[in-house]
Write a protein that holds these residues in place. Sequence first.
Motif, PDB file in Angstrom:
ATOM      1  N   THR A  21       0.829  -1.202   0.000  1.00  0.00           N
ATOM      2  CA  THR A  21       0.000   0.000   0.000  1.00  0.00           C
ATOM      3  C   THR A  21       0.865   1.254   0.000  1.00  0.00           C
ATOM      4  OG1 THR A  21      -0.163  -0.286   2.391  1.00  0.00           O
ATOM      5  CG2 THR A  21      -2.026  -1.034   1.072  1.00  0.00           C
ATOM      6  N   CYS A  39      -3.622  -7.851  -5.104  1.00  0.00           N
ATOM      7  CA  CYS A  39      -3.469  -8.062  -3.662  1.00  0.00           C
ATOM      8  C   CYS A  39      -2.722  -6.876  -3.091  1.00  0.00           C
ATOM      9  CB  CYS A  39      -2.699  -9.355  -3.379  1.00  0.00           C
ATOM     10  SG  CYS A  39      -2.166  -9.524  -1.653  1.00  0.00           S
ATOM     11  N   ILE A  84      -1.431  -2.996   4.723  1.00  0.00           N
ATOM     12  CA  ILE A  84      -2.358  -1.911   5.028  1.00  0.00           C
ATOM     13  C   ILE A  84      -2.207  -1.471   6.488  1.00  0.00           C
ATOM     14  CG2 ILE A  84      -4.273  -3.473   5.604  1.00  0.00           C
ATOM     15  CD1 ILE A  84      -4.702  -0.138   3.766  1.00  0.00           C
ATOM     16  N   ILE A 142      -8.739   2.123  -0.268  1.00  0.00           N
ATOM     17  CA  ILE A 142      -8.667   0.905  -1.090  1.00  0.00           C
ATOM     18  C   ILE A 142      -9.625   0.992  -2.274  1.00  0.00           C
ATOM     19  CG2 ILE A 142      -9.147  -1.577  -1.088  1.00  0.00           C
ATOM     20  CD1 ILE A 142      -8.126  -1.527   1.887  1.00  0.00           C
ATOM     21  N   ILE A 182      -9.763  -5.591  -6.047  1.00  0.00           N
ATOM     22  CA  ILE A 182      -8.813  -5.878  -4.969  1.00  0.00           C
ATOM     23  C   ILE A 182      -9.265  -7.192  -4.341  1.00  0.00           C
ATOM     24  CG2 ILE A 182      -7.665  -5.019  -2.909  1.00  0.00           C
ATOM     25  CD1 ILE A 182      -7.310  -3.210  -5.357  1.00  0.00           C
ATOM     26  N   ILE A 241      -6.378  -8.530   0.693  1.00  0.00           N
ATOM     27  CA  ILE A 241      -5.795  -7.431   1.463  1.00  0.00           C
ATOM     28  C   ILE A 241      -5.096  -8.047   2.670  1.00  0.00           C
ATOM     29  CG2 ILE A 241      -6.211  -5.296   2.738  1.00  0.00           C
ATOM     30  CD1 ILE A 241      -8.921  -5.136   1.139  1.00  0.00           C
ATOM     31  N   THR A 280      -3.509  -7.801   6.204  1.00  0.00           N
ATOM     32  CA  THR A 280      -3.605  -6.914   7.369  1.00  0.00           C
ATOM     33  C   THR A 280      -2.569  -7.250   8.447  1.00  0.00           C
ATOM     34  OG1 THR A 280      -5.299  -8.358   8.336  1.00  0.00           O
ATOM     35  CG2 THR A 280      -6.070  -6.511   6.980  1.00  0.00           C
TER      36      THR A 280
END
Length: 437
Positions: free
Chosen positions: A270, A330, A334, A402, A413, A416, A418
């Motif tokens: 990101t 992907c 984040i 996003i 997307i 994601i 995390t």
Amino acid sequence: MINSIVILGIQWGDEGKGKVVDLLSKKSNYVVRYQGGNNAGHTLLVNKKKTILHLIPSCVLHKNVIAVLGNGVVVSLIDLVNEINFLKKKGILIKNRLILSPSIPLIFKYHIKLDKARESSILNKSVIGTTHKGIGPAYEDKISRRAIRMNDLYNLDYFYNLLKKNVKYYNFQLEHLYHKKTINFKKIFNQSITAFEKIKHMIQDVSYLLNNKIDKNKKIIFEGAQGSLLDIDHGTYPYVSSSNSSIGGVITGTGIGINKIKYIIGVSKTYCTRVGNGPFPTEIFNHISKYLCTKGKEFGATTGRKRRIGWLDLFLLKKMILINSLSGLCLTKIDVLDYLPEIKVCTKYLDKNSNKEIYSYPFTIENWRNIIPVYKTFKGWNQSTRGLTLFLDLPIEAQNYINFISSFLNISIDLISTGPNRHETIINNKFLKDFIQ
């Protein structure tokens, strides 16, 4: 049924591909590396235990999955054996579930010495910042048709003569051009034979195997190393790697048919990072850079070098989505953006001299110097996203960030990340959910 996935990076590497491969390979049959060498560094974190891989695909923590190295990979026999032994000490047995292509070009000590000599030489006016693993010289041998390949070691006399010729060729350069110590031929020969004896039972026709298994609906993942912006043809040349780390490398690096690829997911942080020299339009140097570097643990898994930090570059991502024909995206790390007051993304480039928008890519080195990135600024979310597994549980500001990326790039997307652990992932794609069931 979609049974073959390509997972590749679409930045300058270090995007978190290892975790994605580890997650999606849970129920797969084969995971295949198709380019690069042990200059790659894939970090896996499972149950608070870290495993760093350099050559062997990121599926090794799943005992049911077979790892494959295709002909597009360059391999040091010594380092391969060391990595197998390293995994064995951690209780991960790979010896009987690793397959090697007979056409793999080998890396020898003379490649490594030449790599280091070039990078440190005053003759080199544009140091790339390589990992000093001999990757570039090994690929040069392949193109120059003097490479020694895996299957050449079956015939000791043939291998002996090839190696002697190559050692003489490299020793001349090391001694007369770079004024470095030369390589001992007999030592390399004996070490190579010893290492080869430990892995030669793993060699088989990878192209036939993979095409056959895909036709039989076996689940196969193709794992990229480095990132598409380091691709020898489509990256930020000449500050690139020595192989095709974009989608074309899958075909040439394994020998599978192009119609065998059913789904391609590109992995991007990101934000942006880069190791080594070369263009980096969105690079930042302030306290935010230090914050992201520390929180994101941005140090190379292979070299330990501190990574350069920058904001997410959507201009470059658009190009990488195009050349890789991506099915989905992907986004990783984040959670590293948590608690930043504001977050920027680059949406376009302006020319410093004319102030006009730039549309074309690639650029010359001089063009890169004249780029001014234009940013869109987002409000930060000032709370933790670590470990969340549902998109709607993300703070609304993170959702907006996003969703903008998805809309701007015109791509879904699908994943994601995390957090670094396997389970710290949001899966937005039903096919991917089914793939790991």
